[in-house]
Enzyme design. Structure first.
Site, mmCIF file in Angstrom:
data_model
loop_
_atom_site.group_PDB
_atom_site.id
_atom_site.type_symbol
_atom_site.label_atom_id
_atom_site.label_comp_id
_atom_site.label_asym_id
_atom_site.label_seq_id
_atom_site.Cartn_x
_atom_site.Cartn_y
_atom_site.Cartn_z
ATOM 1 N N GLY A 120 0.768 -1.237 0.000
ATOM 2 C CA GLY A 120 0.000 0.000 0.000
ATOM 3 C C GLY A 120 0.797 1.284 0.000
ATOM 4 O O GLY A 120 0.233 2.361 -0.143
ATOM 5 N N ASP A 121 2.129 1.176 0.136
ATOM 6 C CA ASP A 121 2.934 2.406 0.167
ATOM 7 C C ASP A 121 4.348 2.122 -0.331
ATOM 8 O O ASP A 121 5.323 2.485 0.300
ATOM 9 C CB ASP A 121 2.972 2.965 1.591
ATOM 10 C CG ASP A 121 3.415 4.424 1.632
ATOM 11 O OD1 ASP A 121 3.400 5.077 0.570
ATOM 12 O OD2 ASP A 121 3.781 4.900 2.714
ATOM 13 N N PHE A 122 4.422 1.448 -1.475
ATOM 14 C CA PHE A 122 5.719 1.060 -2.040
ATOM 15 C C PHE A 122 6.332 2.290 -2.703
ATOM 16 O O PHE A 122 6.385 2.407 -3.919
ATOM 17 C CB PHE A 122 5.513 -0.088 -3.026
ATOM 18 C CG PHE A 122 6.716 -0.968 -3.206
ATOM 19 C CD1 PHE A 122 7.194 -1.753 -2.166
ATOM 20 C CD2 PHE A 122 7.373 -1.036 -4.425
ATOM 21 C CE1 PHE A 122 8.296 -2.581 -2.329
ATOM 22 C CE2 PHE A 122 8.477 -1.846 -4.600
ATOM 23 C CZ PHE A 122 8.936 -2.624 -3.554
#
Length: 366
Positions: A224-226
């Site tokens: 979700g936050d790469f």
């Protein structure tokens, strides 16, 4: 970026971020882990507090103190902590949590950081050496490896089992690409800014061209936050860089494979001299693991734009809560505004042509 929008209220969120002193950190390390710090230094964070700690006993660690609001979600953080360990066991470079003296992987500590006593969840994570990909020369080969790693990560997470896995549904989590429509409540933050019309148009396109097709997307668990600050790299033997670390699992949620790819492309654009060229090699790397379906390809452009909307709007919102942390909160936004507009003005057909032709050429060379 963490669960910034799962706060109880703006005022609660404003005072939720911990602000421990070095002496408090030292005391906590000794009490919880029987380690004596020889070096402590602060690390940047969105709404938690992180410290690099090197104890005299050896080793290097990150002490992570969760903000007071997210610290209430014990079971969710337990899943996130387990996911890191699961990826590590399956060959991906994620951090793992160190047990306290009582054998727990996290400890809920009552502390006074200047706003009265609040409870903060504390974990000691292994330190991963390396530099953020934002500071490395982002070559097509490194972008390919980034796409490949993102796909492998989601593939592995999909195999994970845990009693609290259902908590990753996170239906009102505003950082989920399933919840772009929730941004409408914040569009007013762009009043007077010409970018507001673009934001409104993207949200409309998301509603009309993505939402109806979502039932055809392949489901998975997303990191979700790469982003370019959560991926670490080190020099390799061929004068390039290799990925050596994946950080920050605070935004994990049940989503879709195509969401992770869109998020990865969006953030890899931020520091690139020619952002439009990023998509091709990232897609090629992703498809070496998980070939895209036609429906996923069709929605990718709008999903990348939608992630830009999330990043830009929520950074602006967070600054209203933490004006003193403006420098860090606006890292992606400064360059992001320009790239977002450029993507929009080029249009779906032109951007897709660049991305998918480049991806095909890159794959042919492999």
């Amino acid at each position: 970026m963490s669960q910034a929008e799962e706060k109880i209220s703006p005022m609660a969120a404003k005072h939720a971020k911990p602000s421990l002193s070095h002496s408090q950190v030292s005391e906590m390390m000794k009490r919880l882990f029987r380690l004596t710090p020889s070096e402590i230094r602060s690390l940047p964070s969105y709404d938690d507090q992180n410290f690099y700690v090197a104890p005299v006993e050896g080793g290097e660690y990150v002490l992570k103190i969760m903000n007071a609001e997210d610290s209430k979600n014990l079971a969710l953080i337990e899943v996130q902590t387990y996911a890191m360990s699961f990826l590590h066991k399956n060959g991906l470079p994620a951090q793992t949590a160190m047990p306290t003296t009582s054998g727990q992987l996290m400890s809920l500590e009552e502390l006074d950081c200047g706003n009265g006593c609040q409870k903060y969840l504390v974990r000691l994570l292994t330190y991963l050496p390396g530099t953020t990909i934002s500071k490395a020369p982002v070559t097509p080969q490194l972008l390919y490896e980034t796409g490949k790693t993102a796909a492998r990560m989601d593939q592995i997470l999909q195999e994970m089992e845990h009693p609290h896995l259902s908590l990753l549904q996170r239906e009102k989590f505003i950082w989920s690409l399933s919840n772009v429509i929730l941004l409408e409540a914040y569009v007013h933050l762009y009043d007077g800014d010409p970018l507001q019309e673009v934001v409104k148009s993207v949200i409309h396109q998301y509603k009309t061209s993505v939402v109806p097709k979502r039932s055809s997307f392949r489901q998975c668990i997303n990191h979700g936050d790469f982003n370019d600050l959560n991926v670490l790299v080190q020099p390799d033997e061929s004068d390039g860089y290799r990925i050596c670390g994946i950080l920050d699992f605070g935004d994990m949620n049940s989503g879709y494979y195509i969401h992770e790819l869109a998020i990865t492309i969006m953030y890899m654009m931020i520091e690139h001299p020619n952002p439009i060229e990023v998509g091709g090699p990232v897609i090629a790397g992703w498809e070496s693991v998980l070939p895209l379906t036609e429906v996923e390809k069709e929605c990718l452009y709008v999903l990348v734009l939608s992630r830009f909307c999330q990043s830009l709007i929520l950074a602006r919102y967070s600054v209203t809560l933490q004006p003193e942390n403006k420098e860090y909160l606006m890292i992606s936004s400064r360059k992001g505004c320009h790239i977002f507009r450029q993507l929009w003005e080029l249009g779906k057909e032109q951007v897709e042509k660049v991305w998918f032709q480049s991806a095909a050429q890159f794959s042919d060379r492999k």
